[in-house]
Design a protein around this motif. Sequence first.
Motif, short mmCIF file in Angstrom:
data_model
loop_
_atom_site.label_atom_id
_atom_site.label_comp_id
_atom_site.label_asym_id
_atom_site.label_seq_id
_atom_site.Cartn_x
_atom_site.Cartn_y
_atom_site.Cartn_z
N GLU A 60 75.01 50.98 -30.11
CA GLU A 60 74.30 51.31 -28.93
C GLU A 60 74.64 50.54 -27.83
O GLU A 60 74.44 49.22 -27.95
CB GLU A 60 72.64 51.27 -29.14
N ILE A 61 75.22 51.08 -27.01
CA ILE A 61 75.50 50.36 -25.69
C ILE A 61 74.27 50.45 -24.63
O ILE A 61 73.58 51.27 -24.26
CB ILE A 61 76.71 50.94 -24.73
N GLN A 62 73.99 49.07 -24.22
CA GLN A 62 72.96 48.79 -23.44
C GLN A 62 73.40 48.34 -21.95
O GLN A 62 73.92 47.19 -21.94
CB GLN A 62 71.70 47.89 -23.92
N ALA A 63 73.52 49.34 -21.15
CA ALA A 63 74.33 49.10 -19.88
C ALA A 63 73.40 48.69 -18.74
O ALA A 63 72.24 49.18 -18.46
CB ALA A 63 74.91 50.29 -19.51
N THR A 64 74.09 47.95 -17.80
CA THR A 64 73.38 47.49 -16.37
C THR A 64 74.58 47.36 -15.49
O THR A 64 75.56 46.94 -15.61
CB THR A 64 72.78 45.84 -16.56
N THR A 65 74.38 48.29 -14.29
CA THR A 65 75.02 48.19 -13.15
C THR A 65 74.77 47.05 -12.07
O THR A 65 73.44 46.86 -11.67
CB THR A 65 75.23 49.65 -12.56
N LEU A 66 75.59 46.07 -11.74
CA LEU A 66 75.21 45.15 -10.69
C LEU A 66 76.19 45.39 -9.37
O LEU A 66 77.06 46.27 -9.43
CB LEU A 66 75.72 43.86 -11.38
N GLU A 67 76.05 44.57 -8.48
CA GLU A 67 76.52 44.85 -7.36
C GLU A 67 78.09 44.57 -7.21
O GLU A 67 78.33 43.29 -7.94
CB GLU A 67 75.73 44.02 -6.17
N TRP A 68 78.90 45.42 -6.68
CA TRP A 68 80.31 45.06 -6.87
C TRP A 68 80.72 43.92 -5.78
O TRP A 68 79.95 43.42 -4.93
CB TRP A 68 80.95 46.45 -6.04
N GLY A 69 81.83 43.52 -6.36
CA GLY A 69 82.46 42.24 -5.47
C GLY A 69 82.07 41.02 -5.68
O GLY A 69 81.70 40.64 -7.18
N VAL A 70 81.84 40.16 -4.94
CA VAL A 70 81.56 38.53 -5.22
C VAL A 70 80.12 38.69 -5.89
O VAL A 70 80.02 37.71 -6.85
CB VAL A 70 81.49 37.75 -3.68
N PRO A 71 79.20 39.16 -5.70
CA PRO A 71 77.90 39.09 -6.28
C PRO A 71 78.07 39.32 -7.85
O PRO A 71 77.67 38.48 -8.64
CB PRO A 71 76.86 40.18 -5.78
#
Length: 426
Positions: free
Chosen positions: A56-67
Amino acid sequence: MRKFMTKALATAALLAMTAGAQAKETVVWWDFLSGGDGVRMKALLDEFNKTHPDIEIQATTLEWGVPFYTKVQTSAAVGEGPDVMTYHLSRLPLGVDSGVLREISPDELKAAGIEAGNYQPANWKAAQVDGKQYAVPFDIHSVVLYYNKDLLKKAGLLGDDGLPKGLDGLENFDAALQKLKDGGTDYGVSIHSATGDSQWRIFYSLLGQQGGEFLKDGKILDGDNLDKAVNAAAAVAKWTTSGWAPKQVDYPASVALFTSGKAAMHINGVWEVPTMVDLAKQGKLGFEWGAIQLPTLFAQPATWADSHAFAIPNRKGKEISPEKLKAVLAVIKWMNENSLSWATAGHIPAFLPVADSAEFKKMEPNATYSTLAKTAVFDPSSKIAGVASPVYDAAGNYLVPAINGEKDPKEAMTEMQEELQGLLDD
């Protein structure tokens, strides 16, 4: 006795259920994908989870780039963070230098069925630092030349095959831009001229077309590479100062100039392909369009490229277990084997069986510009290069004024060379 048997069966069933639950491996996933990329990746993640009851993949999307990269670094340092993450190949040297990335050994790759021969050679090499593998590529994304077929045809710059003609060679390209302007088009080519990242991509392509090397043996623009950098900057500066391309235009405006028909061509990343496709489907484009590999303006074909890739963080004190690693590599392998849908975002698949498939070869304009994979030039392998890096900052500080006619190209390139060399030597 019956009570005993009933209890025993219930216990066995509970143990079986517990064993089954324990057998399911959870993979914590981080990415930085938004917009069309994010939609396509979510579909892939959902499909994987639907078809793999054991993982099971538990996915989170974060802010692109430096962050994103800052969060990865701080979390890995304290033994936290994901099991697998998306990563730009151009950022690998910095990630390795700061101890953020875990090497993936040849034996681990082999056990997972991940073979170098199944990937675009330039991609695979860019996924290495000092000969060691730190990521598995997922795509090639690059800059391409979008073009308005109607305007090019009117100017005599469109072949019978629907592809531009007469654009190779800097003099020919400049003449084409002047011809388009003379024919009443506001701009021959639209570029995002206000920011360093977009201009770096064009600059690095033109430097590569001269056989130039931005970084060699620890030296920035050493020897005649400085002259080649000046040539690249001066070429784009001529477009803006001649009125063939707009000055100091931000990203949305640069795209709008093309989609509105005010610019006959547009240099931008493949990630704008879905924009063109959607506008055409909605009847909002008003002209036929296409996209090709950047014309060869200097001695040889070359196009800036980067790759989305998959990497494993080097978590201090909480290293990935063999069981978890096996699951992670299974996820990576599956993603590449099923990357055809990812290509609809404009990308070129890194996985050759997909890139060579009949389905991808029918996907336009991707199939037409996919030739650039053979001559792609990736950012210099250095801790100061790559996405959101000092090199990109320097491009904004020196290259942007040069291409907008605000600074002499030679002066700008010399100052950029000196600043970045100072960072390397520190």
